[in-house]
Design a protein around this motif. Structure first.
Motif, mmCIF file in Angstrom:
data_model
loop_
_atom_site.group_PDB
_atom_site.id
_atom_site.type_symbol
_atom_site.label_atom_id
_atom_site.label_comp_id
_atom_site.label_asym_id
_atom_site.label_seq_id
_atom_site.Cartn_x
_atom_site.Cartn_y
_atom_site.Cartn_z
ATOM 1 N N HIS A 103 0.602 -1.576 0.171
ATOM 2 C CA HIS A 103 0.109 -0.103 -0.008
ATOM 3 C C HIS A 103 0.932 1.387 0.193
ATOM 4 C CE1 HIS A 103 -2.507 -3.138 2.044
ATOM 5 N NE2 HIS A 103 -3.455 -2.486 0.907
ATOM 6 N N LEU A 104 0.526 2.300 -0.795
ATOM 7 C CA LEU A 104 1.429 3.790 -1.129
ATOM 8 C C LEU A 104 0.250 4.481 -0.921
ATOM 9 C CD1 LEU A 104 4.177 4.997 -1.141
ATOM 10 C CD2 LEU A 104 3.462 4.476 -4.085
ATOM 11 N N PRO A 105 0.176 5.302 0.863
ATOM 12 C CA PRO A 105 -0.917 6.651 -0.025
ATOM 13 C C PRO A 105 -0.504 7.629 -0.385
ATOM 14 C CG PRO A 105 0.503 5.787 2.615
ATOM 15 C CD PRO A 105 0.783 4.823 1.455
ATOM 16 N N VAL A 106 -1.461 7.521 -1.264
ATOM 17 C CA VAL A 106 -1.454 9.294 -2.604
ATOM 18 C C VAL A 106 -1.014 10.573 -1.474
ATOM 19 C CG1 VAL A 106 -1.988 9.872 -4.320
ATOM 20 C CG2 VAL A 106 -1.690 7.604 -4.032
ATOM 21 N N VAL A 107 -0.416 11.416 -0.996
ATOM 22 C CA VAL A 107 -0.657 12.594 -0.412
ATOM 23 C C VAL A 107 -0.283 13.924 -1.648
ATOM 24 C CG1 VAL A 107 -0.005 14.109 1.482
ATOM 25 C CG2 VAL A 107 0.507 11.199 1.780
ATOM 26 N N HIS A 108 -1.301 15.267 -1.333
ATOM 27 C CA HIS A 108 -1.703 16.015 -2.329
ATOM 28 C C HIS A 108 -1.357 17.225 -1.171
ATOM 29 C CE1 HIS A 108 -1.523 19.549 -5.253
ATOM 30 N NE2 HIS A 108 -2.834 19.506 -4.611
ATOM 31 N N ASP A 109 -0.132 18.993 -0.994
ATOM 32 C CA ASP A 109 -0.615 19.536 0.060
ATOM 33 C C ASP A 109 -0.782 18.939 1.784
ATOM 34 O OD1 ASP A 109 -0.273 21.393 -2.334
ATOM 35 O OD2 ASP A 109 -2.146 21.962 -2.582
ATOM 36 N N SER A 110 0.021 17.777 1.899
ATOM 37 C CA SER A 110 -0.166 17.273 3.464
ATOM 38 C C SER A 110 -1.891 16.501 3.697
ATOM 39 C CB SER A 110 0.561 19.006 4.405
ATOM 40 O OG SER A 110 1.862 18.458 4.423
ATOM 41 N N LYS A 111 -2.210 16.419 2.613
ATOM 42 C CA LYS A 111 -4.017 15.910 2.981
ATOM 43 C C LYS A 111 -3.679 14.227 1.999
ATOM 44 C CE LYS A 111 -8.435 16.539 2.730
ATOM 45 N NZ LYS A 111 -9.844 16.682 2.252
ATOM 46 N N LEU A 112 -3.732 13.268 2.521
ATOM 47 C CA LEU A 112 -4.362 12.226 2.317
ATOM 48 C C LEU A 112 -5.039 12.309 0.961
ATOM 49 C CD1 LEU A 112 -3.264 9.092 2.546
ATOM 50 C CD2 LEU A 112 -5.493 8.838 4.068
ATOM 51 N N VAL A 113 -5.208 11.497 -0.164
ATOM 52 C CA VAL A 113 -6.084 11.700 -1.664
ATOM 53 C C VAL A 113 -6.362 10.892 -1.924
ATOM 54 C CG1 VAL A 113 -5.948 14.441 -1.941
ATOM 55 C CG2 VAL A 113 -4.317 12.391 -3.226
ATOM 56 N N ALA A 114 -5.431 9.532 -1.676
ATOM 57 C CA ALA A 114 -5.843 8.642 -2.191
ATOM 58 C C ALA A 114 -5.101 7.116 -1.872
ATOM 59 C CB ALA A 114 -5.628 8.374 -3.485
ATOM 60 N N VAL A 115 -4.887 6.208 -1.985
ATOM 61 C CA VAL A 115 -4.436 4.648 -1.425
ATOM 62 C C VAL A 115 -3.691 4.134 -2.208
ATOM 63 C CG1 VAL A 115 -3.938 3.069 -0.055
ATOM 64 C CG2 VAL A 115 -5.050 4.870 0.730
ATOM 65 N N LEU A 116 -2.697 3.632 -3.430
ATOM 66 C CA LEU A 116 -2.273 2.751 -4.225
ATOM 67 C C LEU A 116 -2.205 2.014 -3.290
ATOM 68 C CD1 LEU A 116 -0.263 4.809 -6.440
ATOM 69 C CD2 LEU A 116 -2.400 4.004 -6.744
ATOM 70 N N SER A 117 -2.796 0.136 -3.991
ATOM 71 C CA SER A 117 -2.476 -0.983 -3.334
ATOM 72 C C SER A 117 -1.746 -1.881 -4.999
ATOM 73 C CB SER A 117 -3.687 -1.563 -3.747
ATOM 74 O OG SER A 117 -3.659 -2.714 -3.439
ATOM 75 N N ARG A 118 -1.181 -2.315 -4.315
ATOM 76 C CA ARG A 118 -0.375 -3.652 -5.838
ATOM 77 C C ARG A 118 -1.761 -4.186 -6.791
ATOM 78 N NH1 ARG A 118 5.504 -5.077 -5.773
ATOM 79 N NH2 ARG A 118 3.868 -6.697 -7.570
ATOM 80 N N ARG A 119 -2.791 -4.789 -6.345
ATOM 81 C CA ARG A 119 -3.713 -5.202 -7.220
ATOM 82 C C ARG A 119 -4.246 -3.373 -8.300
ATOM 83 N NH1 ARG A 119 -7.802 -6.284 -2.397
ATOM 84 N NH2 ARG A 119 -6.815 -4.661 -1.821
ATOM 85 N N ASP A 120 -4.099 -2.631 -7.440
ATOM 86 C CA ASP A 120 -4.430 -1.710 -8.722
ATOM 87 C C ASP A 120 -4.411 -1.490 -10.175
ATOM 88 O OD1 ASP A 120 -6.500 -0.158 -6.729
ATOM 89 O OD2 ASP A 120 -4.893 0.495 -5.482
ATOM 90 N N PHE A 121 -2.412 -2.162 -9.793
ATOM 91 C CA PHE A 121 -1.756 -2.125 -11.269
ATOM 92 C C PHE A 121 -1.864 -2.464 -12.367
ATOM 93 C CE2 PHE A 121 0.453 0.644 -8.208
ATOM 94 C CZ PHE A 121 0.709 1.347 -8.696
ATOM 95 N N ILE A 122 -1.403 -2.572 -13.627
ATOM 96 C CA ILE A 122 -2.183 -3.282 -14.121
ATOM 97 C C ILE A 122 -1.092 -4.209 -14.748
ATOM 98 C CG2 ILE A 122 -4.123 -2.171 -15.304
ATOM 99 C CD1 ILE A 122 -1.941 -1.738 -17.396
ATOM 100 N N ARG A 123 -0.933 -5.889 -15.311
ATOM 101 C CA ARG A 123 0.147 -6.637 -15.758
ATOM 102 C C ARG A 123 1.070 -6.019 -15.943
ATOM 103 N NH1 ARG A 123 -1.390 -12.226 -16.764
ATOM 104 N NH2 ARG A 123 0.346 -13.375 -15.653
ATOM 105 N N GLU A 124 1.390 -5.760 -17.470
ATOM 106 C CA GLU A 124 2.019 -5.072 -18.045
ATOM 107 C C GLU A 124 3.034 -3.833 -17.698
ATOM 108 O OE1 GLU A 124 -1.656 -4.449 -18.976
ATOM 109 O OE2 GLU A 124 -2.071 -6.227 -20.570
ATOM 110 N N GLU A 125 2.377 -2.736 -16.575
ATOM 111 C CA GLU A 125 2.846 -2.635 -15.318
ATOM 112 C C GLU A 125 4.220 -2.780 -14.137
ATOM 113 O OE1 GLU A 125 0.596 0.058 -13.611
ATOM 114 O OE2 GLU A 125 1.369 1.997 -15.007
#
Length: 139
Positions: A103-125
């Motif tokens: 899991h990787l938090p996505v932060v913009h201007d010190s505010k949490l805006v999303a969370v990336l998960s390994r499952r979010d990525f397509i196979r090609e990447e």
């Protein structure tokens, strides 16, 4: 391959956040209800930590701590690595691979805006990362 930026990978998330004062039991219940494996621990919308299913196993159960009495502040991963939403998605995947986390938090201007998960990525990447690693090994 088309390069994607972080917002292309995740959008319209209903983030699971809890304060540091929440108990592990409260976090586990919410995680189970939402079918997710992480909780972003916040203090006034600022990310202060991450608590995952792995933390539950290793830092609570295996350590003999009681989930009802243990606060997230005691067992969360503090100062988690984050990524800005304007970064390429492949960079986020590389960060997760290098750091060994899912899991990787996505932060913009010190505010949490999303969370990336390994499952979010397509196979090609993922295949692109594997190819790059193989090329480096051959050099």
């Amino acid at each position: 391959m088309m390069r994607r930026i972080v917002p292309d990978v995740v959008s319209n998330q209903d983030l699971l956040t809890l304060p540091q004062s929440a108990t592990v039991e409260q976090a586990a219940i919410r995680m189970a209800e939402r079918h997710v494996r992480s909780v972003m621990v916040v203090d006034a919308d600022r990310l202060v930590g991450v608590f995952t299913g792995t933390d539950l196993i290793e830092r609570v159960i295996a350590a003999g701590k009681g989930p009802k009495a243990t606060l997230l502040a005691e067992v969360m991963s503090t100062s988690p690595e984050t990524i800005s939403p304007d970064r390429p998605a492949i960079e986020a995947l590389r960060m997760m691979q290098a750091g060994g986390y899912r899991h990787l938090p996505v932060v913009h201007d010190s505010k949490l805006v999303a969370v990336l998960s390994r499952r979010d990525f397509i196979r090609e990447e993922e295949e692109e990362i594997d190819l790059e690693e193989k090329l480096w090994e051959e050099m």
